[in-house]
Design a protein around this motif. Structure first.
Motif, PDB file in Angstrom:
ATOM      1  N   ILE A   1       0.738  -1.191   0.008  1.00  0.00           N
ATOM      2  CA  ILE A   1       0.108  -0.055   0.083  1.00  0.00           C
ATOM      3  C   ILE A   1       0.892   1.245  -0.047  1.00  0.00           C
ATOM      4  CG2 ILE A   1      -1.737   1.326   1.284  1.00  0.00           C
ATOM      5  CD1 ILE A   1      -2.718  -1.392   2.472  1.00  0.00           C
ATOM      6  N   LYS A   2       0.792   1.992  -1.095  1.00  0.00           N
ATOM      7  CA  LYS A   2       1.740   3.363  -1.143  1.00  0.00           C
ATOM      8  C   LYS A   2       0.944   4.362  -0.547  1.00  0.00           C
ATOM      9  CE  LYS A   2       3.677   1.992  -5.462  1.00  0.00           C
ATOM     10  NZ  LYS A   2       3.790   2.346  -6.893  1.00  0.00           N
ATOM     11  N   SER A   3       1.394   5.061   0.314  1.00  0.00           N
ATOM     12  CA  SER A   3       0.915   6.175   1.098  1.00  0.00           C
ATOM     13  C   SER A   3       1.370   7.501   0.274  1.00  0.00           C
ATOM     14  CB  SER A   3       1.434   6.174   2.423  1.00  0.00           C
ATOM     15  OG  SER A   3       2.717   6.561   2.749  1.00  0.00           O
ATOM     16  N   PHE A   4       0.326   8.280   0.471  1.00  0.00           N
ATOM     17  CA  PHE A   4       0.864   9.549  -0.067  1.00  0.00           C
ATOM     18  C   PHE A   4       0.205  10.886   0.686  1.00  0.00           C
ATOM     19  CE2 PHE A   4      -3.241   8.330  -1.705  1.00  0.00           C
ATOM     20  CZ  PHE A   4      -4.330   9.383  -1.984  1.00  0.00           C
ATOM     21  N   GLU A   5       0.532  11.934   0.480  1.00  0.00           N
ATOM     22  CA  GLU A   5       0.167  13.123   1.308  1.00  0.00           C
ATOM     23  C   GLU A   5      -0.467  13.930   0.383  1.00  0.00           C
ATOM     24  OE1 GLU A   5       3.105  15.025   3.945  1.00  0.00           O
ATOM     25  OE2 GLU A   5       4.199  13.179   4.364  1.00  0.00           O
ATOM     26  N   ILE A   6      -1.739  14.615   1.194  1.00  0.00           N
ATOM     27  CA  ILE A   6      -2.547  15.600   0.289  1.00  0.00           C
ATOM     28  C   ILE A   6      -1.953  16.967   0.537  1.00  0.00           C
ATOM     29  CG2 ILE A   6      -4.595  16.304  -0.183  1.00  0.00           C
ATOM     30  CD1 ILE A   6      -5.869  13.795   0.641  1.00  0.00           C
TER      31      ILE A   6
END
Length: 70
Positions: A65-70
């Motif tokens: 699961i790749k996390s990303f920031e908004i």
């Protein structure tokens, strides 16, 4: 031999898998189908073989699961 072949689409529907996933399985050689007049069928023995391979964990993958920031 009656009842030996099942429509591949019906098989996928019964196990809750999309047509795209079914195509991917066929292209990877995970399941073999029979083409009869342009329609795909899978034999009951092939379904049993596929289920045995799946239950043994042959098709397992780790989920990333790749996390990303908004």
């Amino acid at each position: 031999m009656k009842g030996n072949l099942v429509s591949f689409n019906l098989f996928l529907k019964n196990i809750g898998v999309t047509d795209v996933a079914g195509w991917r399985w066929r292209s990877r050689g995970w399941i073999s189908v029979v083409n009869i007049s342009g329609r795909l069928y899978v034999s009951s023995s092939e379904i049993e073989r596929f289920n045995a391979r799946a239950l043994s964990g042959e098709f397992e993958r780790t989920v990333t699961i790749k996390s990303f920031e908004i």
